[in-house]
Design a protein around this motif. Structure first.
Motif, PDB file in Angstrom:
ATOM      1  N   GLY A 493      11.095  32.072  33.073  1.00 44.99           N
ATOM      2  CA  GLY A 493      11.763  32.896  32.082  1.00 44.99           C
ATOM      3  C   GLY A 493      12.874  33.733  32.672  1.00 44.99           C
ATOM      4  N   THR A 494      13.410  34.617  31.832  1.00 43.92           N
ATOM      5  CA  THR A 494      14.526  35.488  32.184  1.00 43.92           C
ATOM      6  C   THR A 494      14.242  36.894  31.696  1.00 43.92           C
ATOM      7  N   VAL A 495      14.573  37.888  32.530  1.00 43.48           N
ATOM      8  CA  VAL A 495      14.440  39.294  32.160  1.00 43.48           C
ATOM      9  C   VAL A 495      15.818  39.938  32.236  1.00 43.48           C
ATOM     10  N   ASN A 496      16.217  40.592  31.142  1.00 37.14           N
ATOM     11  CA  ASN A 496      17.465  41.354  31.098  1.00 37.14           C
ATOM     12  C   ASN A 496      17.137  42.806  30.802  1.00 37.14           C
ATOM     13  N   GLU A 497      17.703  43.708  31.597  1.00 36.49           N
ATOM     14  CA  GLU A 497      17.404  45.129  31.442  1.00 36.49           C
ATOM     15  C   GLU A 497      18.692  45.941  31.433  1.00 36.49           C
ATOM     16  N   LYS A 508      21.145  44.691  34.296  1.00 39.00           N
ATOM     17  CA  LYS A 508      20.477  43.885  35.317  1.00 39.00           C
ATOM     18  C   LYS A 508      19.896  42.633  34.666  1.00 39.00           C
ATOM     19  N   SER A 509      19.824  41.561  35.432  1.00 39.22           N
ATOM     20  CA  SER A 509      19.264  40.316  34.917  1.00 39.22           C
ATOM     21  C   SER A 509      18.674  39.519  36.070  1.00 39.22           C
ATOM     22  N   SER A 510      17.582  38.831  35.780  1.00 41.53           N
ATOM     23  CA  SER A 510      16.958  38.022  36.816  1.00 41.53           C
ATOM     24  C   SER A 510      16.098  36.940  36.166  1.00 41.53           C
ATOM     25  N   ASP A 511      15.957  35.816  36.860  1.00 39.89           N
ATOM     26  CA  ASP A 511      15.114  34.713  36.407  1.00 39.89           C
ATOM     27  C   ASP A 511      13.849  34.648  37.258  1.00 39.89           C
ATOM     28  N   PHE A 512      12.832  34.020  36.728  1.00 36.16           N
ATOM     29  CA  PHE A 512      11.621  33.793  37.505  1.00 36.16           C
ATOM     30  C   PHE A 512      11.053  32.425  37.140  1.00 36.16           C
ATOM     31  N   ASP A 513      10.322  31.853  38.078  1.00 37.44           N
ATOM     32  CA  ASP A 513       9.761  30.512  37.905  1.00 37.44           C
ATOM     33  C   ASP A 513       8.542  30.391  38.813  1.00 37.44           C
ATOM     34  N   GLY A 544       3.531  35.663  38.598  1.00 35.53           N
ATOM     35  CA  GLY A 544       4.341  36.768  39.086  1.00 35.53           C
ATOM     36  C   GLY A 544       5.390  37.177  38.076  1.00 35.53           C
ATOM     37  N   GLY A 545       6.401  37.925  38.539  1.00 34.83           N
ATOM     38  CA  GLY A 545       7.438  38.410  37.632  1.00 34.83           C
ATOM     39  C   GLY A 545       8.546  39.094  38.381  1.00 34.83           C
ATOM     40  N   VAL A 546       9.356  39.828  37.628  1.00 37.34           N
ATOM     41  CA  VAL A 546      10.531  40.491  38.172  1.00 37.34           C
ATOM     42  C   VAL A 546      10.547  41.938  37.710  1.00 37.34           C
ATOM     43  N   GLY A 547      10.910  42.855  38.620  1.00 41.44           N
ATOM     44  CA  GLY A 547      11.104  44.250  38.277  1.00 41.44           C
ATOM     45  C   GLY A 547      12.416  44.761  38.816  1.00 41.44           C
ATOM     46  N   SER A 554      16.784  44.382  42.124  1.00 44.97           N
ATOM     47  CA  SER A 554      15.650  43.685  41.531  1.00 44.97           C
ATOM     48  C   SER A 554      14.635  43.346  42.614  1.00 44.97           C
ATOM     49  N   SER A 555      13.405  43.214  42.205  1.00 47.87           N
ATOM     50  CA  SER A 555      12.338  42.829  43.135  1.00 47.87           C
ATOM     51  C   SER A 555      11.405  41.874  42.413  1.00 47.87           C
TER      52      SER A 555
END
Length: 749
Positions: A493-497, A508-513, A544-547, A554-555
């Motif tokens: 997925g994708t997280v946009n903050e 901020k934006s990041s993808d996770f898989d 897991g995920g993204v913060g 991002s982490s």
């Protein structure tokens, strides 16, 4: 959210559904039961015998084709009443009958007595990949039937769940084996997978596992321990599987009226009717519960600080066009108006809040789900489950929960999710197997704003989950059987903050898989048909995920895993009058996800989720149920879990607890006297892992009078008015409910 508004709405609801109930009542005079008929029905399959009974008695028989299966009857002959003939035909089966009018009799499963655990030999689990009886399952599972869930009045049924060993009410939900459902706060994924009629209930927003109505439910299953290979994502601690009552092929009306302390009231109705005999049926249920709560405030600007209103509407449509195809379509709407409950620890033991700002929240959850089954033959079947859910919430709360200035924070969330599961089942005398695929898509938008301190946080997330799963259980002989299975899970997925601090804005934006292969394997040895010992290994998993931190970095945090080794013992004694089940487990938890502070520590709430350590968990659950006499039933159990942290990281500001333990115990029962009077109750002891939650011993009691079609009882929860907190440790905390007393009337027509 005003008290008088809630009660006006309840009054309006009462008037409308009382009119609806009146239109469904039947005039049952008893003439059909007593009429003498000359019967000549030879020994044969029960389904055929009931058809002949219908012809000879000139009665309409409903429900028989769905329940009789391969049961045989010895037949009946001679002149007798219709009721006497029915009793002889059904003798030796587990079926009962009910006359709904002069011309119609319904064949049905008998209702269980009002206890908190239904009779073990009647339980079939649906929360596992393969349908099994409770005694055949190796999972540590507790089952509550619909009647026990409807006992008393509670806008939030976490108190009912706490009657199960190994389950703890944490105020914002529950914990299983000492693991809370949201251990990392609202921005972390759940650890308890909750499903209602096959649809995921409660995502990472403000909806937790204890917000749904318990009215008109068929069964609730609590699966303790990792269930990632069985129920899928977010099941590291366990799973809760809920099934509401399906439409049936007979007419029925059920009502419930209740009133209790703190102006708590409930009105509920359920209506069922066939539209086409044995082909189409519809069921409708409505439940609304209101309470003024017990928290007081000296601030005139704050109204009804813990008033709450929950309303659930369900509509189901069943279609059985052929003997092979069956489908059930359900719609449900949940509406919640509730506060952010908190009292000031300085005022304990009183329920007092000095919050200087109004706190409330309104939420709506709509769900549509379709479950279809096609039986190819006696061995093969295809099952499809489709669901779409839409959740919206908005609210505000006092930032510190006290009289100190700090302003109001607002929250908004809009989340929708779609899920599709399809599975092929194969069942013979020796083999039970399933192979299936699962797809999940979620779109969530969250806004947190604290304008008084110039902060607004907006987070949008899109998530997709794919899975392939399988399980097989094979009986080598009468004593030995083996279990093997797996789940291959992919989550991306994708997280946009957007983080706003004053006039400064960060985007901020990041993808996770993430992906995982989760195996399961075990062996079962049966000493005899009533006693067995099993050992199962399976992996638990949370993706897991993204913060992000306040400075825009991002982490990513990794998945966490549990290797769970579980020994299970199942036994029945005294012809099924005594059942003792136990599970002993050892869990190796690696890469634990824990919320830690973000350097450079300039903003107090700037934190993130990190994989900082591992732990070893071990413990057991022991459950029993007994029926010493026809009038007395008992149940109970104990649970113990210990968590030994191996690699805590205090240098990261983590709150990993070393060598924590949790103990819970339950003892309850029901006794019927003078034929129609009964009393039931339970004693629940909890010594939780989280030491900001108080230990407590709670006693619940009910005394009532039951006739065939109606039931009335008085009840009390927390009989001795024990004072305890559900969470806290700071200036404010969530208090457990004080003693409540109420009365309930129920009727079935």
């Amino acid at each position: 959210m005003k008290k008088n508004c809630s009660h006006k709405r309840l009054t309006s609801v009462l008037r409308s559904w009382i009119l609806a109930v009146g239109s469904t009542l039947y005039a049952s005079t008893g003439m059909a039961q007593a009429q003498q008929t000359e019967f000549d029905i030879p020994a044969q399959p029960l389904s055929s015998a009931l058809s002949e009974f219908g012809l000879q008695s000139e009665l309409q028989i409903s429900g028989a084709s769905k329940l009789t299966g391969s049961v045989d009857t010895s037949g009946v002959s001679g002149s007798m009443s219709n009721e006497a003939a029915l009793k002889k035909l059904l003798a030796g089966s587990d079926l009962s009958y009910r006359f709904v009018d002069d011309d119609t009799v319904v064949i049905e499963k008998p209702r269980t007595s009002r206890t908190d655990v239904i009779q073990i030999d009647e339980i079939v689990l649906t929360g596992e990949l393969i349908d099994r009886s409770l005694q055949d399952s190796r999972t540590s599972v507790a089952v509550l039937d619909g009647e026990s869930l409807e006992l008393g009045i509670s806008p939030n049924f976490s108190e009912i769940l706490e009657r199960t060993p190994g389950i703890t009410n944490t105020g914002g939900g529950i914990s299983i084996r000492g693991i809370g459902e949201s251990p990392n706060g609202v921005s972390g994924e759940k650890t308890i997978n909750v499903q209602v009629d096959g649809a995921t209930f409660g995502v990472q927003s403000r909806l937790n596992s204890t917000n749904f109505s318990t009215w008109d439910l068929e069964q609730l299953e609590i699966l303790r321990g990792p269930q990632s290979t069985q129920t899928g994502r977010n099941a590291l601690a366990g799973a809760i599987v809920v099934r509401s009552r399906d439409p049936q092929y007979f007419q029925e009306a059920r009502v419930k009226l209740g009133y209790a302390s703190f102006d708590t009231a409930q009105a509920a109705i359920a209506l069922n009717t066939p539209l086409v005999d044995d082909t189409v049926a519809v069921r409708f249920s409505y439940d609304t519960t209101v309470t003024d709560g017990e928290i007081s405030t000296p601030n005139p600007a704050v109204n009804d600080i813990d008033a709450e209103e929950n309303t659930t509407t369900r509509l189901g449509l069943r279609w059985d066009p052929t003997d092979q195809l069956s489908a059930v379509l359900k719609f449900s709407r949940l509406e919640i108006e509730r506060p952010f409950l908190a009292v000031e620890t300085a005022f304990f033991p009183d329920f007092v809040s000095n919050a200087n700002d109004q706190s409330d929240e309104e939420s709506t959850l709509d769900t549509v789900n379709l479950r279809a089954t096609y039986d190819f033959d006696n061995a093969w079947s295809l099952i499809s489950s489709t669901a779409f859910s839409d959740f919206e919430t908005s609210g505000q709360f006092d930032l510190d929960g006290t009289a100190a200035p700090g302003g109001v924070a607002g929250v908004e969330n809009e989340t929708d999710w779609f899920e599709q599961e399809i599975a092929v089942n194969y069942v013979t005398d020796k083999t039970s197997a399933v192979l299936g695929a699962f797809y999940y898509n979620e779109n969530a938008g969250n806004i947190f704003s604290a304008r008084a301190i110039g902060i607004e946080l907006s987070v949008d997330e899109e998530l997709e989950n794919y899975a392939l799963f399988s399980e097989i259980e094979y009986a080598i002989n009468d004593q030995w059987s083996v279990i093997a299975g797996f789940r291959y899970d992919v989550e991306e997925g994708t997280v946009n903050e957007v983080d706003t601090i004053g006039a400064f804005e960060l985007i901020k934006s990041s993808d996770f898989d993430f992906s995982a292969f989760l195996p399961k394997g075990g062996v079962v040895y049966s000493f005899d048909e009533n006693t067995s010992l099993g050992f199962v290994f399976q992996q638990g998993y949370r993706a897991g995920g993204v913060g992000f931190n306040r400075l825009g970095g991002s982490s990513e945090f990794d998945p966490e895993y549990t290797d769970n080794y579980e020994l299970s013992f199942r036994s029945e004694f005294l012809d099924g009058k005594l059942t003792i089940n136990s599970n002993i487990f050892y869990t190796d938890w690696t890469d634990r996800q824990v919320r830690v502070l973000n350097p450079p520590f300039t903003i107090p709430d700037d934190n993130r989720i990190a994989n900082i350590g591992s732990s070893e968990r071990y413990g057991f659950e022991l459950d029993f149920s007994a029926r010493p006499t026809e009038n007395l039933s008992l149940y109970g159990g104990i649970a113990y879990v210990e968590d030994e942290a191996v690699t805590p990281r205090p240098d990261l500001g983590s709150n990993v607890i070393s060598n924590s333990r949790e103990r819970t115990a339950v003892l309850g029962g029901s006794y019927t006297f003078f034929e129609n009077w009964y009393c039931s109750g339970s004693v629940n002891y909890t010594d939780p892992t989280n030491k900001t939650i108080d230990s407590r011993t709670l006693v619940d009691l009910q005394v009532g009078y039951r006739q065939e079609l109606w039931n009335a009882y008085v009840f009390t929860t927390n009989l001795f008015d024990e004072l305890y907190t559900l969470n806290g440790g700071g200036a404010v905390a969530t208090r457990g409910n004080s003693r409540r007393v109420g009365v309930v009337f129920e009727a079935t027509f």
